[in-house]
Design an enzyme around this catalytic site. Sequence first.
Site, PDB file in Angstrom:
ATOM      1  CB  ALA A   1      -9.996  28.431 -83.124  1.00 35.62           C
ATOM      2  N   GLY A   2     -11.235  27.389 -79.797  1.00 38.75           N
ATOM      3  CA  GLY A   2     -11.645  27.962 -78.512  1.00 38.75           C
ATOM      4  C   GLY A   2     -10.479  27.954 -77.530  1.00 38.75           C
TER       5      GLY A   2
ATOM      6  CG  ASP B   1     -14.119  28.016 -83.969  1.00 34.99           C
ATOM      7  OD1 ASP B   1     -13.590  27.532 -82.953  1.00 34.99           O
ATOM      8  OD2 ASP B   1     -15.331  28.326 -84.024  1.00 34.99           O
TER       9      ASP B   1
ATOM     10  CG  ASN C   1     -19.992  18.617 -77.984  1.00 35.81           C
ATOM     11  OD1 ASN C   1     -20.303  19.710 -78.450  1.00 35.81           O
ATOM     12  ND2 ASN C   1     -19.319  18.493 -76.857  1.00 35.81           N
TER      13      ASN C   1
ATOM     14  CB  THR D   1     -15.101  17.041 -78.855  1.00 37.04           C
ATOM     15  OG1 THR D   1     -14.433  18.039 -79.620  1.00 37.04           O
ATOM     16  CG2 THR D   1     -16.539  17.473 -78.613  1.00 37.04           C
ATOM     17  CG  ASN D   2     -15.157  15.617 -72.625  1.00 35.07           C
ATOM     18  OD1 ASN D   2     -14.750  14.464 -72.616  1.00 35.07           O
ATOM     19  ND2 ASN D   2     -14.529  16.624 -72.036  1.00 35.07           N
TER      20      ASN D   2
ATOM     21  CG  HIS E   1     -12.077  11.805 -70.139  1.00 35.46           C
ATOM     22  ND1 HIS E   1     -11.159  11.977 -69.142  1.00 35.46           N
ATOM     23  CD2 HIS E   1     -12.376  13.052 -70.573  1.00 35.46           C
ATOM     24  CE1 HIS E   1     -10.917  13.260 -68.979  1.00 35.46           C
ATOM     25  NE2 HIS E   1     -11.648  13.937 -69.824  1.00 35.46           N
TER      26      HIS E   1
HETATM   27  N1  APR Z   1     -17.016  23.272 -86.237  1.00 38.91           N
HETATM   28  C1  APR Z   1     -15.907  23.907 -85.788  1.00 38.91           C
HETATM   29  N2  APR Z   1     -15.838  24.523 -84.600  1.00 38.91           N
HETATM   30  C2  APR Z   1     -16.935  24.508 -83.825  1.00 38.91           C
HETATM   31  C3  APR Z   1     -18.132  23.860 -84.217  1.00 38.91           C
HETATM   32  C4  APR Z   1     -18.148  23.236 -85.488  1.00 38.91           C
HETATM   33  N3  APR Z   1     -19.224  22.623 -85.942  1.00 38.91           N
HETATM   34  N4  APR Z   1     -19.036  24.028 -83.221  1.00 38.91           N
HETATM   35  C5  APR Z   1     -18.434  24.718 -82.240  1.00 38.91           C
HETATM   36  N5  APR Z   1     -17.167  25.020 -82.613  1.00 38.91           N
HETATM   37  C6  APR Z   1     -16.141  25.776 -81.888  1.00 38.91           C
HETATM   38  C7  APR Z   1     -16.694  26.961 -81.104  1.00 38.91           C
HETATM   39  O1  APR Z   1     -16.942  28.063 -81.950  1.00 38.91           O
HETATM   40  C8  APR Z   1     -15.546  27.201 -80.112  1.00 38.91           C
HETATM   41  O2  APR Z   1     -14.636  28.182 -80.588  1.00 38.91           O
HETATM   42  O3  APR Z   1     -15.517  24.956 -80.923  1.00 38.91           O
HETATM   43  C9  APR Z   1     -14.841  25.841 -80.010  1.00 38.91           C
HETATM   44  C10 APR Z   1     -14.877  25.231 -78.629  1.00 38.91           C
HETATM   45  O4  APR Z   1     -14.126  26.039 -77.817  1.00 38.91           O
HETATM   46  P1  APR Z   1     -14.511  26.333 -76.278  1.00 38.91           P
HETATM   47  O5  APR Z   1     -15.967  26.634 -76.188  1.00 38.91           O
HETATM   48  O6  APR Z   1     -13.542  27.343 -75.765  1.00 38.91           O
HETATM   49  O7  APR Z   1     -14.278  24.901 -75.585  1.00 38.91           O
HETATM   50  P2  APR Z   1     -12.899  24.250 -75.069  1.00 38.91           P
HETATM   51  O8  APR Z   1     -12.676  24.607 -73.646  1.00 38.91           O
HETATM   52  O9  APR Z   1     -11.818  24.503 -76.064  1.00 38.91           O
HETATM   53  O10 APR Z   1     -13.316  22.690 -75.091  1.00 38.91           O
HETATM   54  C11 APR Z   1     -13.645  22.042 -76.296  1.00 38.91           C
HETATM   55  O11 APR Z   1     -13.006  19.885 -75.446  1.00 38.91           O
HETATM   56  O12 APR Z   1     -12.481  19.140 -73.297  1.00 38.91           O
HETATM   57  C12 APR Z   1     -13.475  19.241 -74.279  1.00 38.91           C
HETATM   58  O13 APR Z   1     -15.486  19.293 -72.968  1.00 38.91           O
HETATM   59  C13 APR Z   1     -14.638  20.055 -73.805  1.00 38.91           C
HETATM   60  O14 APR Z   1     -16.084  19.372 -75.571  1.00 38.91           O
HETATM   61  C14 APR Z   1     -15.275  20.438 -75.099  1.00 38.91           C
HETATM   62  C15 APR Z   1     -14.074  20.615 -76.035  1.00 38.91           C
END
Ligand code: APR
Length: 320
Positions: free
Chosen positions: A11-12, A34, A96, A120-121, A176
Amino acid sequence: MARPKIALIGAGMIGGTLAHMAAMKELGDIVLFDIAEGIPEGKALDIAESGPSEGFDASLKGTQDYADIAGADVCIVTAGVPRKPGMSRDDLLGINLKVMKAVGEGIKAHAPNAFVICITNPLDAMVWALREFSGLPHNMVCGMAGVLDSARFRHFLAEEFGVSMRDVTAFVLGGHGDTMVPLARYSTVGGIPLPDLVGMGWTSQEKLDAIVQRTRDGGAEIVGLLKTGSAYYAPATSAIEMAVAYLKDQKRVLPCAAHVDGAYGLDGLYVGVPTVIGAGGVERVIDIKLDKDEQAMFDKSVSAVKGLVKACKEIDGALA
Ligand code: APR
């Protein structure tokens, strides 16, 4: 009929944008999952409170409990860490991969009938790992990259030609990453292929080459500007386009990271290819003929993806 259920794992920045878009488009009820306490709950409440003004009907829930995604029709996965300036997508692999294990097991236990879109990347390796950990059918798990890469290519081309981006189509194949393969020959303006447009004097080969390179570097360009994270509006929009294709059985022809087994001479690798997405998930992989140069670029991209999959297997023995 009950509304479809959309589960957003992560939920980022992208997850929150996905939730907002899915609510505005009334795609269904939304669960934001999240591990960060308060973030999914806060975003769910904030978006729900925009409903009366916007006029949408959708319930939104934030949670840390996988049980809440039970019965989801679509899961879009953005859990993990994004890159910072100077990092490549591949630098995210170790951390990741662990996240994909937790997410894959959560989906397997609670939403085994969902259509899963991974963002996710590093994308091609993470979608492969997510499929392995979840055990879902290959056609129901795919990765969002091609729609975004093609959208970036289309945007730059529309700007260069001064035409509507609606009339620009573009194809981007491969992984990608830096080795992605924007295909000029299969990209058009109003049906006219790009090489013909160069011949017609609409642009020069040099300018076209620069646009291809800018497309490859499209993600890094945004990371360089934002400094604290990576792109989120266009990635979310691209994944929503794929989710709609599935939910409405649109049979859209969209490039995505799909399981390719047989086509392109591959035997079971996730990589970016043109596909048909409908109610059956990834219903078809379209096996287009590549010329010698395109094949060489595609091979390079495939070997980069294979390297990342190998690295995943070395990190987690259960994947070997
Ligand atoms: N389970 C659930 N959520 C998680 C976990 C997990 N094990 N680990 C991390 N998170 C959550 C974080 O708490 C955060 O809120 O994943 C979210 C990621 O959000 P952002 O850091 O804002 O990243 P975002 O810009 O949304 O990108 C997410 O997509 O494009 C790709 O490279 C980017 O890998 C990245 C992903």
